[in-house]
Design a protein around this motif. Structure first.
Motif, PDB file in Angstrom:
ATOM      1  N   LEU A   1     103.635  29.182 -79.364  1.00 53.05           N
ATOM      2  CA  LEU A   1     103.379  28.165 -78.346  1.00 53.05           C
ATOM      3  C   LEU A   1     103.235  28.800 -76.964  1.00 53.05           C
ATOM      4  N   TYR A   2     104.090  29.774 -76.695  1.00 52.78           N
ATOM      5  CA  TYR A   2     104.024  30.444 -75.391  1.00 52.78           C
ATOM      6  C   TYR A   2     102.700  31.196 -75.234  1.00 52.78           C
ATOM      7  N   ALA A   3     102.306  31.910 -76.309  1.00 56.35           N
ATOM      8  CA  ALA A   3     101.056  32.673 -76.250  1.00 56.35           C
ATOM      9  C   ALA A   3      99.857  31.751 -76.056  1.00 56.35           C
ATOM     10  N   HIS A   4      99.838  30.631 -76.811  1.00 56.43           N
ATOM     11  CA  HIS A   4      98.728  29.690 -76.661  1.00 56.43           C
ATOM     12  C   HIS A   4      98.729  29.043 -75.282  1.00 56.43           C
ATOM     13  N   GLY A   5      99.935  28.724 -74.809  1.00 55.73           N
ATOM     14  CA  GLY A   5     100.019  28.133 -73.470  1.00 55.73           C
ATOM     15  C   GLY A   5      99.526  29.088 -72.402  1.00 55.73           C
ATOM     16  N   ALA A   6      99.892  30.372 -72.549  1.00 50.92           N
ATOM     17  CA  ALA A   6      99.435  31.367 -71.580  1.00 50.92           C
ATOM     18  C   ALA A   6      97.923  31.525 -71.624  1.00 50.92           C
ATOM     19  N   SER A   7      97.351  31.492 -72.830  1.00 51.27           N
ATOM     20  CA  SER A   7      95.899  31.639 -72.944  1.00 51.27           C
ATOM     21  C   SER A   7      95.181  30.431 -72.352  1.00 51.27           C
ATOM     22  N   VAL A   8      95.737  29.242 -72.556  1.00 50.25           N
ATOM     23  CA  VAL A   8      95.146  28.040 -71.966  1.00 50.25           C
ATOM     24  C   VAL A   8      95.221  28.119 -70.437  1.00 50.25           C
ATOM     25  N   ALA A   9      96.377  28.571 -69.924  1.00 51.40           N
ATOM     26  CA  ALA A   9      96.536  28.700 -68.474  1.00 51.40           C
ATOM     27  C   ALA A   9      95.562  29.727 -67.907  1.00 51.40           C
ATOM     28  N   GLN A  10      95.343  30.826 -68.649  1.00 48.49           N
ATOM     29  CA  GLN A  10      94.406  31.844 -68.215  1.00 48.49           C
ATOM     30  C   GLN A  10      92.981  31.279 -68.109  1.00 48.49           C
ATOM     31  N   THR A  11      92.581  30.536 -69.138  1.00 51.58           N
ATOM     32  CA  THR A  11      91.236  29.949 -69.126  1.00 51.58           C
ATOM     33  C   THR A  11      91.100  28.945 -67.989  1.00 51.58           C
ATOM     34  N   GLN A  12      92.128  28.136 -67.771  1.00 54.57           N
ATOM     35  CA  GLN A  12      92.077  27.152 -66.691  1.00 54.57           C
ATOM     36  C   GLN A  12      92.003  27.839 -65.333  1.00 54.57           C
ATOM     37  N   ALA A  13      92.707  28.975 -65.198  1.00 58.21           N
ATOM     38  CA  ALA A  13      92.662  29.713 -63.939  1.00 58.21           C
ATOM     39  C   ALA A  13      91.255  30.232 -63.665  1.00 58.21           C
ATOM     40  N   VAL A  14      90.556  30.697 -64.706  1.00 59.69           N
ATOM     41  CA  VAL A  14      89.176  31.165 -64.538  1.00 59.69           C
ATOM     42  C   VAL A  14      88.278  30.012 -64.111  1.00 59.69           C
ATOM     43  N   LEU A  15      88.449  28.845 -64.740  1.00 55.24           N
ATOM     44  CA  LEU A  15      87.640  27.677 -64.367  1.00 55.24           C
ATOM     45  C   LEU A  15      87.885  27.282 -62.912  1.00 55.24           C
ATOM     46  N   ASP A  16      89.155  27.282 -62.509  1.00 57.39           N
ATOM     47  CA  ASP A  16      89.483  26.924 -61.132  1.00 57.39           C
ATOM     48  C   ASP A  16      88.900  27.937 -60.149  1.00 57.39           C
ATOM     49  N   ALA A  17      88.991  29.229 -60.505  1.00 59.40           N
ATOM     50  CA  ALA A  17      88.469  30.264 -59.618  1.00 59.40           C
ATOM     51  C   ALA A  17      86.953  30.157 -59.483  1.00 59.40           C
ATOM     52  N   LEU A  18      86.273  29.857 -60.591  1.00 55.34           N
ATOM     53  CA  LEU A  18      84.816  29.671 -60.550  1.00 55.34           C
ATOM     54  C   LEU A  18      84.442  28.505 -59.637  1.00 55.34           C
ATOM     55  N   GLY A  19      85.150  27.392 -59.825  1.00 55.68           N
ATOM     56  CA  GLY A  19      84.866  26.217 -59.007  1.00 55.68           C
ATOM     57  C   GLY A  19      85.103  26.477 -57.528  1.00 55.68           C
ATOM     58  N   GLN A  20      86.203  27.182 -57.214  1.00 51.27           N
ATOM     59  CA  GLN A  20      86.511  27.468 -55.817  1.00 51.27           C
ATOM     60  C   GLN A  20      85.483  28.405 -55.202  1.00 51.27           C
ATOM     61  N   LEU A  21      85.066  29.436 -55.961  1.00 44.92           N
ATOM     62  CA  LEU A  21      84.080  30.382 -55.440  1.00 44.92           C
ATOM     63  C   LEU A  21      82.748  29.686 -55.163  1.00 44.92           C
ATOM     64  N   LEU A  22      82.298  28.848 -56.091  1.00 41.70           N
ATOM     65  CA  LEU A  22      81.038  28.131 -55.899  1.00 41.70           C
ATOM     66  C   LEU A  22      81.136  27.196 -54.701  1.00 41.70           C
ATOM     67  N   SER A  23      82.287  26.542 -54.549  1.00 43.92           N
ATOM     68  CA  SER A  23      82.478  25.636 -53.412  1.00 43.92           C
ATOM     69  C   SER A  23      82.445  26.401 -52.088  1.00 43.92           C
ATOM     70  N   THR A  24      83.036  27.585 -52.062  1.00 44.64           N
ATOM     71  CA  THR A  24      83.044  28.385 -50.835  1.00 44.64           C
ATOM     72  C   THR A  24      81.635  28.831 -50.460  1.00 44.64           C
ATOM     73  N   VAL A  25      80.848  29.243 -51.457  1.00 43.28           N
ATOM     74  CA  VAL A  25      79.463  29.629 -51.192  1.00 43.28           C
ATOM     75  C   VAL A  25      78.679  28.437 -50.636  1.00 43.28           C
ATOM     76  N   LYS A  26      78.927  27.248 -51.191  1.00 44.45           N
ATOM     77  CA  LYS A  26      78.262  26.038 -50.686  1.00 44.45           C
ATOM     78  C   LYS A  26      78.675  25.763 -49.238  1.00 44.45           C
ATOM     79  N   ASP A  27      79.974  25.985 -48.932  1.00 44.24           N
ATOM     80  CA  ASP A  27      80.440  25.784 -47.559  1.00 44.24           C
ATOM     81  C   ASP A  27      79.735  26.734 -46.602  1.00 44.24           C
ATOM     82  N   ALA A  28      79.556  27.985 -47.032  1.00 47.61           N
ATOM     83  CA  ALA A  28      78.848  28.952 -46.191  1.00 47.61           C
ATOM     84  C   ALA A  28      77.414  28.489 -45.936  1.00 47.61           C
ATOM     85  N   GLU A  29      76.755  28.002 -47.001  1.00 43.86           N
ATOM     86  CA  GLU A  29      75.379  27.539 -46.855  1.00 43.86           C
ATOM     87  C   GLU A  29      75.315  26.305 -45.951  1.00 43.86           C
TER      88      GLU A  29
END
Length: 377
Positions: A34-62
């Motif tokens: 359960l811990y391993a699966h939870g960590a992997s889910v958290a890792q994937t969610q962190a990547v999604l959040d980072a992608l969304g934030q990076l794209l939003s920042t680029v849009k803010d610059a534009e």
């Protein structure tokens, strides 16, 4: 009989010990899964959040770049400079999250290259606007190069997001299966499972206590944020998605003549009554445009705020949309200030220019102009 009973007790005790040890081992294994699966889910969610934030920042610059290209006002470069300063760190963070992911490394390298290219294009258009003027900048934008780069960034980010979402679904499914196995094992263990249930109850209690602390910290953070807004020197008004007032700081209350209790829930146009200083006609509230267009909106010149008690204040204003985690617009925040003194200085400067006042020397003129500009700013 006694010996048989004693032997049965020993065997029974041994069986209990074996079953307990087995249950502990299975429970430990399930917990680790359960811990391993939870960590992997958290890792994937962190990547999604980072992608969304990076794209939003680029849009803010534009967005900041486009505002400067249109108006030539360098104040519009503030969001651009803020975004550019954050982009490199956000790229490094996303790279760290995906450094062991061979499937995403190629996409990440492409995304990084495109963002660097986009930054170069934005800076180039700003330089063209500064050096050559609006027409040259417009011609550059109309070539479509910047738009194509942004489309490519969205495409690569979308591919990475799709891969992570598919991975998230698989990992969530695996985590669910692991949970079901754990529950089945606990039920099969019977009475011995009560011990595990007790441990789980203790774990749940710790979780609830940690959550309670987290909720308390969140409330403290919110109170700190409200306190910060209340203490800044500019007037601040926040609204919901329907442009109804949800917050006023003391400066806004003083300028509008509305108390916080009176203003909450009222339409913003009623609380922030603004007119053109010359024509006395009402001006479209920037919050409406910010809600409609989803970008930072500033007031035109010669804007006057008519307070509840009839007092008029020349103001400068800007409105920015408030977005939720899904980038939907849920409200607007307005920041404005009294510019009475600045308008007075500007009027004095215009009067000097129009009256043809001749200063004693060019040096006097330059010093006077610098002082007036300093006061105006």
């Amino acid at each position: 009989m006694i010996q048989t009973l004693d032997k049965s007790l020993v065997v029974g005790l041994a069986l209990v010990v074996v079953l307990l040890a087995l249950n502990i081992g299975v429970a430990y294994h399930n917990t680790q899964q359960l811990y391993a699966h939870g960590a992997s889910v958290a890792q994937t969610q962190a990547v999604l959040d980072a992608l969304g934030q990076l794209l939003s920042t680029v849009k803010d610059a534009e967005t900041g770049e486009r505002g400067f290209l249109i108006t030539g006002d360098r104040e519009f470069l503030e969001p651009y400079n803020t975004a550019v300063a954050a982009i490199d760190e956000e790229i490094r963070y996303l790279g760290a999250l995906t450094r062991h992911d061979f499937l995403q490394q190629d996409s990440f390298s492409t995304l990084k290259r495109l963002i660097v290219e986009k930054q170069s294009e934005l800076q180039h258009s700003i330089d063209v606007r500064t050096d050559q003027g609006f027409k040259a900048a417009r011609a550059l934008v109309q070539t479509g190069g910047s738009r194509r780069t942004m489309d490519a960034i969205r495409e690569v980010a979308g591919q990475m997001r799709q891969a992570e979402q598919e991975r998230l679904a698989r990992r969530a499914e695996a985590a669910e299966r692991s949970y079901q196995i754990a529950v089945a094992t606990e039920l099969f263990a019977g009475l011995l499972g009560l011990c595990v249930a007790g441990a789980f109850t203790n774990l749940l209690w710790r979780h609830l206590r940690a959550r309670s602390r987290a909720d308390a910290a969140l409330r403290e953070e919110k109170e700190w944020f409200v306190t910060t807004l209340a203490s800044i020197g500019d007037a601040v008004i926040a609204t919901d998605g329907k442009a109804s007032v949800t917050f006023l700081n003391p400066v806004a209350q003083a300028l509008t003549g509305w108390t916080r209790e009176e203003a909450i829930g009222q339409p913003l146009d009623k609380v922030l009554h603004i007119v053109n200083a010359k024509t006395r006609e009402m001006i479209e509230n920037p919050a409406q445009r910010a809600l409609r267009e989803g970008k930072v909106i500033g007031l035109a010149n010669q804007t006057v705020l008519v307070a509840k008690n009839g007092v008029e204040w020349p103001i400068e204003d800007s409105a920015a949309p408030i977005r939720d985690k899904r980038k939907g617009i849920v409200g607007v925040v307005l920041v404005f200030r009294d510019v009475t003194e600045r308008r007075r200085v500007q009027q004095s400067l215009r009067f000097l220019a129009e009256s043809g006042t001749i200063l004693s020397s060019s040096l006097d003129y330059e010093a006077t102009l610098k002082n007036v500009v300093r006061l105006a700013v």
